[in-house]
Design a protein around this motif. Structure first.
Motif, short mmCIF file in Angstrom:
data_model
loop_
_atom_site.label_atom_id
_atom_site.label_comp_id
_atom_site.label_asym_id
_atom_site.label_seq_id
_atom_site.Cartn_x
_atom_site.Cartn_y
_atom_site.Cartn_z
N UNK A 1 3.22 10.68 -13.05
CA UNK A 1 3.55 10.45 -11.67
C UNK A 1 3.19 9.00 -11.33
N UNK A 2 4.09 8.31 -10.68
CA UNK A 2 3.85 6.93 -10.31
C UNK A 2 3.41 6.81 -8.86
N UNK A 3 2.97 5.62 -8.51
CA UNK A 3 2.52 5.36 -7.15
C UNK A 3 3.55 4.47 -6.45
N UNK A 4 3.68 4.65 -5.14
CA UNK A 4 4.54 3.82 -4.31
C UNK A 4 3.66 3.03 -3.36
N UNK A 5 4.13 1.86 -2.96
CA UNK A 5 3.36 1.00 -2.06
C UNK A 5 3.90 1.11 -0.64
N UNK A 6 3.01 1.22 0.32
CA UNK A 6 3.37 1.27 1.73
C UNK A 6 3.34 -0.17 2.25
N UNK A 7 4.42 -0.59 2.92
CA UNK A 7 4.49 -1.95 3.45
C UNK A 7 3.71 -2.06 4.76
N UNK A 8 3.57 -3.27 5.27
CA UNK A 8 2.88 -3.49 6.55
C UNK A 8 3.58 -2.77 7.69
N UNK A 9 4.90 -2.52 7.54
CA UNK A 9 5.66 -1.80 8.57
C UNK A 9 5.56 -0.28 8.40
N UNK A 10 4.81 0.16 7.39
CA UNK A 10 4.68 1.60 7.17
C UNK A 10 5.85 2.20 6.40
N UNK A 11 6.58 1.38 5.69
CA UNK A 11 7.75 1.85 4.95
C UNK A 11 7.44 1.97 3.47
N UNK A 12 8.14 2.89 2.81
CA UNK A 12 8.01 3.09 1.38
C UNK A 12 9.40 3.00 0.78
N UNK A 13 9.54 2.27 -0.31
CA UNK A 13 10.82 2.18 -1.01
C UNK A 13 10.78 3.12 -2.20
#
Length: 83
Positions: free
Chosen positions: A1-13
């Motif tokens: 399972x990989x990790x995703x990063x949350x941006x400063x705007x609270x978005x995940x790609x």
């Protein structure tokens, strides 16, 4: 399972492999359900409906129905918004 990063705007790609797994493409929607313990469940949003919803889709109002030949001619020309 990989990790995703949350941006400063609270978005995940979502990575391409996750989008492929869900069967979604850019511009399509994903349903999100919150679960206990801070978990979320993602699934592709699929349009609902019944097969009967498409009945009469090609029916023309105030005009005679197209013949098979007329439909074939239009299809051969390619649809460009004209008949």
């Amino acid at each position: 399972m990989g990790a995703l990063t949350v941006t400063a705007k609270g978005q995940v790609t979502l990575r391409k492999d996750l989008m492929k797994h869900l069967g979604v493409r850019p511009g399509e929607q994903i349903e999100v359900e919150t679960l206990p313990d801070g978990r979320v469940e993602l699934r592709a949003a699929r349009p609902g409906g019944k097969i009967s919803d498409v009945f009469g889709l090609l029916k023309r109002k105030d005009a005679p129905s197209l013949s098979i030949e007329e439909m074939n001619e239009i299809a051969a020309r390619g649809w460009a918004g004209k008949r």
